[in-house]
Design a protein around this motif. Structure first.
Motif, PDB file in Angstrom:
ATOM      1  N   ILE A 171      -0.738   0.362  -2.227  1.00  0.00           N
ATOM      2  CA  ILE A 171       0.706   0.557  -1.618  1.00  0.00           C
ATOM      3  C   ILE A 171       1.312  -0.229  -1.513  1.00  0.00           C
ATOM      4  O   ILE A 171       3.036  -0.455  -1.476  1.00  0.00           O
ATOM      5  N   GLU A 172       1.454   0.218   0.683  1.00  0.00           N
ATOM      6  CA  GLU A 172       2.007   0.062   1.135  1.00  0.00           C
ATOM      7  C   GLU A 172       0.794  -1.267   2.190  1.00  0.00           C
ATOM      8  O   GLU A 172      -0.174  -1.160   1.385  1.00  0.00           O
ATOM      9  N   PRO A 173       1.282  -2.007   2.516  1.00  0.00           N
ATOM     10  CA  PRO A 173       0.411  -3.079   3.623  1.00  0.00           C
ATOM     11  C   PRO A 173      -0.073  -2.227   4.328  1.00  0.00           C
ATOM     12  O   PRO A 173       0.242  -2.675   5.989  1.00  0.00           O
ATOM     13  N   ASP A 174      -1.080  -1.585   4.211  1.00  0.00           N
ATOM     14  CA  ASP A 174      -2.082  -0.221   4.813  1.00  0.00           C
ATOM     15  C   ASP A 174      -2.894  -0.163   4.192  1.00  0.00           C
ATOM     16  O   ASP A 174      -2.919   0.597   3.517  1.00  0.00           O
ATOM     17  N   PHE A 175      -4.399  -0.442   4.490  1.00  0.00           N
ATOM     18  CA  PHE A 175      -4.974   0.348   5.017  1.00  0.00           C
ATOM     19  C   PHE A 175      -5.026   2.116   3.950  1.00  0.00           C
ATOM     20  O   PHE A 175      -6.696   2.933   3.456  1.00  0.00           O
ATOM     21  N   LYS A 176      -4.318   2.597   4.533  1.00  0.00           N
ATOM     22  CA  LYS A 176      -4.067   4.022   4.258  1.00  0.00           C
ATOM     23  C   LYS A 176      -3.196   4.702   3.560  1.00  0.00           C
ATOM     24  O   LYS A 176      -3.272   5.711   3.159  1.00  0.00           O
ATOM     25  N   SER A 177      -2.721   3.872   2.873  1.00  0.00           N
ATOM     26  CA  SER A 177      -1.859   4.022   1.550  1.00  0.00           C
ATOM     27  C   SER A 177      -2.846   4.229   0.418  1.00  0.00           C
ATOM     28  O   SER A 177      -3.987   4.158   0.055  1.00  0.00           O
ATOM     29  N   GLY A 178      -2.382   4.761  -0.757  1.00  0.00           N
ATOM     30  CA  GLY A 178      -2.853   4.732  -1.972  1.00  0.00           C
ATOM     31  C   GLY A 178      -2.904   3.173  -2.462  1.00  0.00           C
ATOM     32  O   GLY A 178      -2.473   2.338  -2.130  1.00  0.00           O
ATOM     33  N   VAL A 179      -4.516   3.578  -2.985  1.00  0.00           N
ATOM     34  CA  VAL A 179      -4.666   2.444  -4.376  1.00  0.00           C
ATOM     35  C   VAL A 179      -3.604   2.389  -5.769  1.00  0.00           C
ATOM     36  O   VAL A 179      -4.063   3.379  -6.496  1.00  0.00           O
ATOM     37  N   MET A 180      -3.370   1.060  -5.890  1.00  0.00           N
ATOM     38  CA  MET A 180      -2.717   1.036  -7.220  1.00  0.00           C
ATOM     39  C   MET A 180      -4.226   0.075  -8.325  1.00  0.00           C
ATOM     40  O   MET A 180      -4.184   0.547  -9.608  1.00  0.00           O
ATOM     41  N   LYS A 181      -4.386  -0.051  -7.569  1.00  0.00           N
ATOM     42  CA  LYS A 181      -5.550  -1.099  -9.226  1.00  0.00           C
ATOM     43  C   LYS A 181      -6.885  -1.047  -7.851  1.00  0.00           C
ATOM     44  O   LYS A 181      -6.847  -2.231  -6.738  1.00  0.00           O
ATOM     45  N   ARG A 182      -7.671  -1.389  -8.602  1.00  0.00           N
ATOM     46  CA  ARG A 182      -8.870  -1.941  -8.154  1.00  0.00           C
ATOM     47  C   ARG A 182      -9.557  -3.237  -8.741  1.00  0.00           C
ATOM     48  O   ARG A 182      -9.297  -2.901  -9.963  1.00  0.00           O
TER      49      ARG A 182
END
Length: 308
Positions: free
Chosen positions: A133-144
């Motif tokens: 969602i954001e440019p941060d690996f701790k943010s939520g994942v929208m798609k794989r």
């Protein structure tokens, strides 16, 4: 062969003079009632259609021999890849893949018109990539997205580690610009890419990081190293590389072809391949694989080939 055009208007009719040309039905969009307009004058069909340019919008979609989930898978279309539609019936579109012209049926819901989707700029070169969602690996994942998927990327984030996509952000280490070549080990990287997929499940028709068959593995990793390859192992045998002389030692990256199977050497003695014996991508002794094929075939090794 000559072609007669009975009507030069919108409803032009075509006729053949002489026998039809021979063709491979896997890569020739021709069926009993319909064919690609490009085949007019070469193959007879009651009707011809101009292809509609579409693009895969799902993470991946199986290409099937007939329309319906219960029919055999023949290949797989990945996110961002083009598909040229010739007919739509219910939930299924019939046509051919843009990258290798392989013919089959895909679910309509997995496609969007090319005009409504951005042109892909990058391809996933890791086993899988997350769209955050954001440019941060701790943010939520929208798609794989699996290895081989194509996406349109824009500017790089302020931190320098993420690229903006139409919906979210992807890490720069998981993608590469389309048209560039992966280099891992001082070579074109084919063996190193295949090694990333060790343990991936065997999937008949699959050609993504989530599951693949033998020729799907070879086609995908060659694409990531800048080599266009056909879909099936018999087609690859004819199209790829140069024959290795008898007695010459195999090298890392060489291809070995068996009856209806192909694998890639990681050194002179071991091969990595997607196989139904292990039901996954695995590394085995080449001698063991040859012995298995020798039990059912008088010629267990059809060819050994080296890519330039």
């Amino acid at each position: 062969m000559d072609m007669k055009v009975a009507d030069t208007g919108a409803h032009a009719k075509f006729a053949l003079i002489g026998p039809e040309e021979e063709f491979d039905p896997r890569i020739t969009a021709h069926r009993g009632d319909l064919a690609d307009i490009a085949l007019a004058g070469k193959l007879f069909a009651p009707h011809y259609a101009a292809p509609m340019p579409m693009r895969c919008s799902a993470p991946k979609a199986m290409l099937r021999r007939q329309g319906g989930k219960d029919h055999e898978a023949v290949s797989e279309l990945l996110h961002g890849e083009d598909f040229h539609v010739l007919d739509i019936a219910g939930d299924w579109a019939w046509g051919y893949c843009g990258h290798d012209r392989y013919v089959g049926y895909v679910p309509v819901h997995a496609l969007q018109h090319q005009k409504k989707t951005p042109e892909p700029t990058h391809v996933v070169c890791a086993r899988a990539a997350f769209i955050f969602i954001e440019p941060d690996f701790k943010s939520g994942v929208m798609k794989r997205l699996p290895m081989g998927a194509r996406i349109a990327c824009g500017e790089i984030s302020a931190c320098g580690y993420f690229l903006k996509t139409g919906k979210g952000f992807v890490h720069v280490r998981h993608v590469q610009p389309i048209g560039t070549k992966v280099v891992f080990d001082g070579s074109n990287g084919t063996a190193a890419l295949a090694e990333q997929l060790i343990g991936a499940p065997y999937l008949w028709g699959g050609r993504s990081g989530d599951g693949l068959d033998c020729s799907g593995l070879v086609q995908m990793i060659l694409m990531l190293t800048g080599v266009a390859a056909p879909r099936d192992s018999d087609q690859q045998l004819l199209a790829l590389g140069e024959e290795i002389a008898d007695g010459e030692e195999l090298r890392r990256g060489d291809l070995v072809f068996f009856p209806n199977h192909v694998g890639l050497m990681i050194d002179k003695d071991r091969i990595v391949h997607a196989n139904s014996f292990m039901m996954q991508v695995s590394i085995e002794s080449l001698a063991d694989v040859v012995a298995r094929f020798a039990a059912d075939s008088e010629q267990p090794v059809l060819a050994r080939k080296r890519l330039s």
